[in-house]
Design a protein around this motif. Structure first.
Motif, mmCIF file in Angstrom:
data_model
loop_
_atom_site.group_PDB
_atom_site.id
_atom_site.type_symbol
_atom_site.label_atom_id
_atom_site.label_comp_id
_atom_site.label_asym_id
_atom_site.label_seq_id
_atom_site.Cartn_x
_atom_site.Cartn_y
_atom_site.Cartn_z
ATOM 1 N N GLN A 40 0.826 -1.203 0.000
ATOM 2 C CA GLN A 40 0.000 0.000 0.000
ATOM 3 C C GLN A 40 0.867 1.263 0.000
ATOM 4 O O GLN A 40 0.525 2.254 -0.640
ATOM 5 C CB GLN A 40 -0.953 0.007 1.200
ATOM 6 N N GLU A 41 1.979 1.226 0.700
ATOM 7 C CA GLU A 41 2.889 2.375 0.713
ATOM 8 C C GLU A 41 3.657 2.484 -0.603
ATOM 9 O O GLU A 41 3.828 3.581 -1.136
ATOM 10 C CB GLU A 41 3.855 2.261 1.888
ATOM 11 N N GLU A 99 2.748 1.556 -3.518
ATOM 12 C CA GLU A 99 1.851 2.010 -4.588
ATOM 13 C C GLU A 99 1.721 3.526 -4.620
ATOM 14 O O GLU A 99 1.362 4.095 -5.657
ATOM 15 C CB GLU A 99 0.461 1.373 -4.424
ATOM 16 N N LYS A 100 2.002 4.195 -3.515
ATOM 17 C CA LYS A 100 1.908 5.651 -3.428
ATOM 18 C C LYS A 100 3.258 6.328 -3.677
ATOM 19 O O LYS A 100 3.381 7.531 -3.510
ATOM 20 C CB LYS A 100 1.369 6.057 -2.059
ATOM 21 N N SER A 101 4.260 5.539 -4.066
ATOM 22 C CA SER A 101 5.607 6.069 -4.241
ATOM 23 C C SER A 101 6.053 5.959 -5.700
ATOM 24 O O SER A 101 5.285 5.528 -6.569
ATOM 25 C CB SER A 101 6.586 5.289 -3.352
ATOM 26 N N ARG A 157 5.732 2.720 -8.113
ATOM 27 C CA ARG A 157 4.586 2.412 -8.980
ATOM 28 C C ARG A 157 4.872 2.997 -10.359
ATOM 29 O O ARG A 157 4.974 4.214 -10.523
ATOM 30 C CB ARG A 157 3.300 3.005 -8.417
ATOM 31 N N THR A 170 4.020 -2.237 -9.430
ATOM 32 C CA THR A 170 4.672 -1.728 -8.231
ATOM 33 C C THR A 170 5.871 -2.627 -7.960
ATOM 34 O O THR A 170 5.717 -3.831 -7.736
ATOM 35 C CB THR A 170 3.703 -1.710 -7.038
#
Length: 134
Positions: free
Chosen positions: A7-8, A10-12, A15, A26
């Motif tokens: 989840q982290e 994917e926000k970086s 991805r 990812t």
């Protein structure tokens, strides 16, 4: 020990979204991590239908969810991809990947990717690409 949360990641900048709009990936482990392989969680969007030829890499792909097929171009064989399917491109196989429903795949590459790779004109990843920095 290397520990990362999907989840982290994917926000970086781990991805990566393909320029052709067929997939996103990812990259959980990369060459810089020193494991000898890279590990990716990849989504193939529903309706995607594209050719690949990993000339520089071997790849193992495990389907977590979705529905699709992979077709090997040398012999025209088609293999269903559903949850629980593992397919391995052990011969640098030229292939077509089709997603009938969105596919969530876990992929392992050897040699490992650097991080920013997207497919070239022949559907391969180059051996030299920029490293993802955190």
């Amino acid at each position: 020990m290397i520990v990362r949360q999907l989840q982290e990641a994917e926000k970086s900048n781990r991805r990566i979204v393909s320029p052709d709009g067929n997939w996103e990936s990812t990259r959980m482990l990369l060459k810089e991590d020193g494991m000898g392989y890279s590990f990716h969680v990849t989504t193939i969007y529903a309706g995607a239908d594209f050719r690949m030829h990993y000339q520089n890499h071997l790849e193992s792909v495990y389907c977590v969810s979705g529905e699709g097929e992979v077709e090997t171009l040398d012999d025209g064989k088609k293999y269903a991809i559903t949850p629980g399917t593992l397919y391995n491109l052990n011969l640098h196989d030229k292939h077509i990947l089709r997603a009938f429903k969105e596919l969530k795949l876990v992929c392992v590459f050897n040699p490992p990717l650097n991080g920013t790779e997207v497919h070239n004109a022949e559907g391969a990843y180059e051996l030299d690409a920029d490293t993802i920095t955190e």
